[in-house]
Each structure stands twice: as C-alpha cells, then as structure tokens.
Design a protein around this motif. Structure first.
Motif, short mmCIF file in Angstrom:
data_model
loop_
_atom_site.label_atom_id
_atom_site.label_comp_id
_atom_site.label_asym_id
_atom_site.label_seq_id
_atom_site.Cartn_x
_atom_site.Cartn_y
_atom_site.Cartn_z
N GLU A 279 1.22 39.00 -43.24
CA GLU A 279 0.26 38.27 -44.07
C GLU A 279 0.52 38.52 -45.55
N GLN A 280 0.81 39.77 -45.85
CA GLN A 280 1.10 40.10 -47.25
C GLN A 280 2.36 39.40 -47.72
N ASN A 281 3.33 39.31 -46.83
CA ASN A 281 4.58 38.62 -47.15
C ASN A 281 4.32 37.15 -47.49
N LEU A 282 3.52 36.51 -46.66
CA LEU A 282 3.22 35.09 -46.89
C LEU A 282 2.45 34.90 -48.19
N ALA B 6 9.14 29.38 -44.04
CA ALA B 6 9.11 29.07 -42.61
C ALA B 6 9.35 30.34 -41.80
N ASN B 7 10.30 31.14 -42.25
CA ASN B 7 10.58 32.40 -41.56
C ASN B 7 9.35 33.30 -41.57
N GLY B 8 8.66 33.34 -42.69
CA GLY B 8 7.45 34.15 -42.79
C GLY B 8 6.40 33.69 -41.81
N LEU B 9 6.30 32.38 -41.69
CA LEU B 9 5.30 31.82 -40.79
C LEU B 9 5.66 32.11 -39.33
N HIS B 10 6.93 31.89 -38.98
CA HIS B 10 7.37 32.14 -37.61
C HIS B 10 7.16 33.60 -37.22
N SER B 11 7.47 34.49 -38.15
CA SER B 11 7.29 35.92 -37.86
C SER B 11 5.82 36.23 -37.62
#
Length: 592
Positions: free
Chosen positions: A509-512, A543-548
């Motif tokens: 979440e923090q990454n996004l 997108a990668n952040g979301l998939h993770s």
RNA sequence: GCGCCCGUAGCUCAACCGGAUAGAGCACCGGCCUUCUAAGCCGGGGGUCGCAAGUUCGAGUCUUGCCGGGCGCACCA
C-alpha cells in the motif's frame, strides 16, 4: 512535497548565511530534492550539504548537521537523518503521504495536469511522409511518438497544434505519377520494362486500375513512343549484361518528361489521382492508429500562394543568396552550415529546401512560440541548414526544435526487413497494426526512447503478443474494474462509511501511495524532456504495484473502514492507469 | 575523410540537474490457485556500464583519445 522540503532547506541556508556559516546566500532554485531510491533512505533526500561543502569550507557531514539543526519544524516530517557522505534524508509521516489518495480521487482525470507550459503555443509537425505510398513501420514510430508527445504537452499546459506537411510537390511525386501511368499502360496491354527508379509496390497497379476504370483508355500511348530515345535505364540485375552502364535517374527523368509531353493537361489528372488516393489512405491509416492532426498542410500551396517566392526575395534582399553554375545558392555557411545550399535549380525549379524555408517562415508567422519538428534521424544533417535559413530571415533559430527519431529496424525472425518505399518491399503500418493490434503497437513503439535504435521483431510481436507489456498494464486496470464490479453487485453499502488511510500500512500500500504521489512530476518531466517512454515505464511499475497488492491482500474485507480505504486506494490507482494510458492513446479495457 | 547519434545482464531496454548497493521485461531455475481474473505474484542465478585517461567529496551520466555500430555529407525529399 518536493517544493515544501526545498523551501525548508532554503530557509535553513538563509539562517546559516546569517550566522556566518555560509559565505553567501544560496539560490533556492539550485536546491535539488530527490526521491530516495531505497526505503531506508526515507522518502526524499537532498545532496545540499555535499554541494555546499566546498563553498562553506566545511566537511559535508558537518554542514549537514548544521543544516538539519537550522531546519524549521514541519508537521509532515517524521524525522530527518544524515547518511552516507552527507545526504540529508527526510522521512515523512504516513498521514501526510496518504493524503495523495484523496487528492487523486477528487482531481480525477485532471490529477497531474500542470501549467508548466504556461499556454505556450507549439506547432508539432510529424510523420509528414511523402504521399508516394502507404506508411510503413518506420513512420509508425514517429506517429506514435508525435501523438503521445502532443497529448503529454497538452496535459502539461502547452497549447499544441499537430500538423502533417504533405510533400505533394517535387520530383518524387512526378516519379509516382509516371509509375502509375506506366502501370496504366501495362494494364491496357502495353509491353514495357518498368523503370528501375519507379515505384514498384502493388498499390501502384491498384491506382493504375482505378485510373483506367475512371478515365478509360484516353491516356494510352504506345510504349514505343513512350520509350523512344530515352536514356538507358540501369541494369535490372547485376548480371544483366545488355545495358550495364545505364543511369536510372536520367531514365526516369526522361520518362517523366515524356509523360508530361504526351499527356499534356491530363498529366495533372494522373498526378492528382495518385496524390489524392494516397493522402486519403494515409489520413485514414493514421486516424485508425489514433493519430489526429489539427491541420494537413500542402507543400504545393506554398508555391501557389507565392510564399516560396516571398521567402526567396526576403533572403535575396538580405544578401544571403548568390548565383553560381546557373543555380541560386543560399549562403548557409554564414550561419554555421557545412556548405552552401541550392534553393533554385539550374532548370528554374525550387528545391525541396526552398519550399521548406518558406514553410518554416510561414509557420513562424502563424504566431507559434515554438516549432517542433519530428524527423527521422536520417535527416539530422538537414537541421543546420533550416536553422540557418531561420537565422537569415531574422528569426531566432531556437524557436525551431527538431526531435530526431531513430528508425525502428524491423526483423522477421532473424531476417532484417527492407523498408524502401521505392522497391515496394516493406511492411506497412496497417499490416503491423492488424497483426499486433493498435494498443500493443503503440505501446511497443513508445516503450523506447525515441533517439535510441530500436528493434521491432515482427514474429515476436505477433506470436507472443500476450507477453507484450501493454497487456500487463491493461490487466491491472481490468482487475480493478472487476473488483469494483463485484463490490457494486454485492449488498454492501460503503457510501456511509468513511475511509481511514492510516490503516493502509502494508508495504504494497505504501508503495502504491508513493507511486501516486510521483505521477505529477513524472508527467512534467516526460513533457519537458519529450520522453513519453518514461510514462510506459511508470505504468508498468504502477501495474506491478497493483498486481503485487492484489496477490498479497484481499480488498473486499469484512472490516468496512479498511475495505473502504483499500477500495479508494485502488480507485486512485485505476484513475492514473486510465490517465497514463490515455496520454499514450492506448485503451484501458474494463475486462480482459 | 568530416559531422551527428549510439555502445549498460545471454536478448530487448531503463536509470530523475552527476548521488548512496546500476534496475525491469524476455529467457533460465525454484516456489504460490478451496479466497476479489495465474494475461498474476514471490524468490534465485546472471554486470569490467565498449576501452583508457581526466575533472571531484562522488562518474553509466561531464571532458579528451581510441575501438565498435548506425546515419548523413545532392541542383532527392
């Protein structure tokens, strides 16, 4: 946030200046704040202490200590650390970072829009391929790049117009008309050897057939008359010993002359037929490729309107022209070009360069602050002479900016494909689109820096289209849509629940959240530096952040406040996926 | 020969105004589907940033030279 930290540091330097630590005041605009690459370095970092160490005659780390001591309190900042050789690292409070979710949701598709360009008027000219045949994959790169750049610049506050310069005057168009006519004669039963320098693509036969359909046999002449007393053509193959020393250019020029002579006023009909059909085809092709121009500007109009003559006179009056060997030359060496250039040929015809001078002058007179041309990199040698001409016309050459796009080298497997329009052996943009799909084609082109050589492997693009990164980004969007659909279909009503972003403490979440925060400056940089490819990289990261996140945590959880907070986060992500893809003119499907 | 662009992992490419341990994708190896789409996720191996000097607190990034590749050097466009 960056600016806020920069301001804090600027105030600190003022204080140190007053205390005599720094010998002179620091220009606040020179203070750079970077996003930390590593979490352990906090959220933002500044190299200010290292940059000023020499001036202050102090060790970077000591200076950093002094700067930190002089920093004013700020409620957004959790803590400040000094690390490495003298970096000042800023750690922000979660609460202040998380606010970005609300900002994105309230701004919607406007999030990231800026006024960097201050309404400056830009005329962006790109593709501008000769209307002598369909667009090929080389043109596709310029088309994708130009259209994405136009959108980016518009989003960054520039007023952008897009223009296609139709090169409908000149020798290439005569070669086209003559090629069509010869195919027309063939279709009427004439036996002839097609000139080496003619356009050989199949589309020429189609144009010829249409001509015969519309005008019957009224343009017919016997091939004996057409080819009588013509200069020898170049050998059609290396081991053709019958005419080894022919000149294909002289041959085609002879045929053009014969065509004009035999067809009289009908020559214009043949010429216009080729141009009209091909330009219409190009327009449709680009439109389908999501490239939309404000204006289509015809080179021939410059000749007709007298603009070429006016530009010539203006240069001549200013003493920048001279005659030599029966031609008129522009003394471009005065303005840094490597050699002088012909503007009017010995035969009295203006060169392409002459009309191009008139064209650029005309564009400047239309009131644009900036002219931006996108050219194939093979034209880079042409830049100095155009800038020279602008200087000679008493205009600022910096108002013209030329962006060079390297050609995409096309491979079919291991085999390099030819991209010659003349030979007719090329893969068209339309074929590429049909095989690979519009979204994937655009994204693939835009993934690479425009001035970087690029390999486009057709086999790979076709056979492994599922591996194309565009699907990865679109899939992230589709997944969010799917979650939102399921929420809507359920009985849950989250409207009355208020979110609490403080609950979003998971690393994913923090990454996004950090990615959301980065979007505006990314757009600004991409526009300013003319680098849409950075947006494709950003979108892959998002997108990668979301998939993770998707794989690590459930969004539709029982805890209503947490659920609502998570939904708002992914809605913010969705908003930026749509915005980013839209700037690239790539679709964002709701399901896949 | 002169000019412009480019040399980063096996392949295709990134790297914010010079910053901290150079990153992705593909390929390769190993894990993860009774849970919101596995077109997904997690982990691993893999590098003389073409070579050599220089500039400085610090160079993939700036300077110079060399090596290698692309393009240009028309009274074509």
């Amino acid at each position: 946030m960056k600016n806020r930290i920069a301001q804090l540091l600027a105030n600190a330097t003022d204080k140190l200046h007053q205390d005599g630590v720094l010998p002179e005041p620091i220009d606040s605009s020179s203070i750079t704040i970077e996003r930390a690459r590593d979490n352990s370095h906090g959220d933002f970092a500044s190299n200010l202490a290292m940059a000023l160490a020499k001036k202050a005659k102090r060790k970077p780390r000591d200076l950093a200590e002094a700067l930190v001591a002089a920093l004013a309190e700020d409620e957004a900042i959790e803590k400040v650390e000094i690390a490495g050789p003298g970096f000042i690292n800023f750690f922000l409070k979660l609460a202040s970072l998380n606010q970005v979710i609300g900002k994105v949701l309230s701004a919607g598709s406007e999030y990231g829009r800026s006024n960097t360009g201050k309404g400056q008027r830009i005329l962006l000219e790109y593709v501008s391929a000769n209307p002598t045949g369909p667009l090929h994959v080389g043109h596709g790169r310029g088309a994708a790049y130009g259209s994405a750049l136009a959108k980016l610049l518009g989003f960054a506050g520039y007023q952008v117009e897009q223009e296609y310069y139709v090169n409908d005057a000149g020798r290439q168009m005569d070669i086209l008309a003559t090629s069509i006519w010869l195919r027309y004669l063939e279709a009427g039963g004439a036996e002839l050897t097609f000139p080496r320098a003619g356009y050989k693509g199949d589309y020429i036969r189609d144009l010829a057939a249409q001509l015969r359909q519309q005008h019957g046999d009224q343009f017919d002449h016997s091939s004996a008359v057409v080819f009588a007393d013509q200069p020898e053509d170049e050998a059609h193959s290396d081991n053709d010993s019958e005419n080894p020393s022919g000149d294909k250019e002289a041959h085609i020029d002879g045929l053009i002359g014969r065509a004009k002579q035999l067809l009289q006023e009908n020559y214009a009909t043949v010429h216009a037929h080729g141009k009209d059909v091909i330009v219409a085809d190009i327009r449709q092709d680009l439109s389908e490729f999501k490239v939309e121009y404000t204006t289509w500007f015809e080179e021939s109009s410059l000749v007709i309107s007298g603009a070429v003559k006016r530009a010539f006179d203006q240069l001549n009056d200013a003493g920048h022209l001279y005659q030599r060997d029966g031609a008129w030359w522009f003394r471009s060496t005065t303005f840094g070009d490597q050699k002088d250039r012909v503007v009017i040929r010995e035969n009295g015809e203006p060169t392409y360069f002459a009309t191009d001078i008139a064209y650029h002058l005309q564009k400047l007179e239309r009131g644009f602050d900036q002219l931006t041309d996108i050219w194939g990199s093979d034209h880079h040698g042409y830049v100095p002479r155009v800038k020279a001409a602008i200087s000679a016309l008493n205009q600022d050459p910096d108002r013209l900016e030329v962006l060079l796009v390297q050609f995409a080298v096309l491979y079919r497997g291991d085999q390099k494909m030819s991209m010659s329009t003349r030979s007719g052996e090329f893969v068209t943009l339309r074929e590429l689109r049909n095989e690979v799909g519009i979204d994937a084609t655009r994204f693939f082109y835009l993934m690479h820096k425009s001035d970087q050589h690029m390999e486009f492997d057709l086999e790979l693009a076709k056979s492994n289209s599922n591996d194309n990164p565009v699907f990865y980004v679109q899939y992230a969007h589709a997944r969010i849509c799917s979650v939102l659909r399921q929420l809507a279909d359920s009985d849950r009503k989250l409207d009355s629940v208020s979110s609490n972003y403080e609950l979003l403490v998971e690393p994913q979440e923090q990454n996004l959240i950090a990615l959301l925060d980065r979007f505006p400056e990314l757009i600004e940089n991409a526009a300013r530096k003319h680098e849409p490819h950075t947006l494709t990289y950003y979108l892959r990261e998002l997108a990668n952040g979301l998939h993770s996140y998707y794989n690590a945590h459930q969004f539709l959880v029982d805890d209503e406040v947490l659920c609502c907070s998570r939904i708002e986060l992914i809605r913010a992500v969705q908003t930026l996926l749509v915005s980013g893809l839209d700037l690239l003119a790539v679709g964002a499907p709701e399901s896949m």
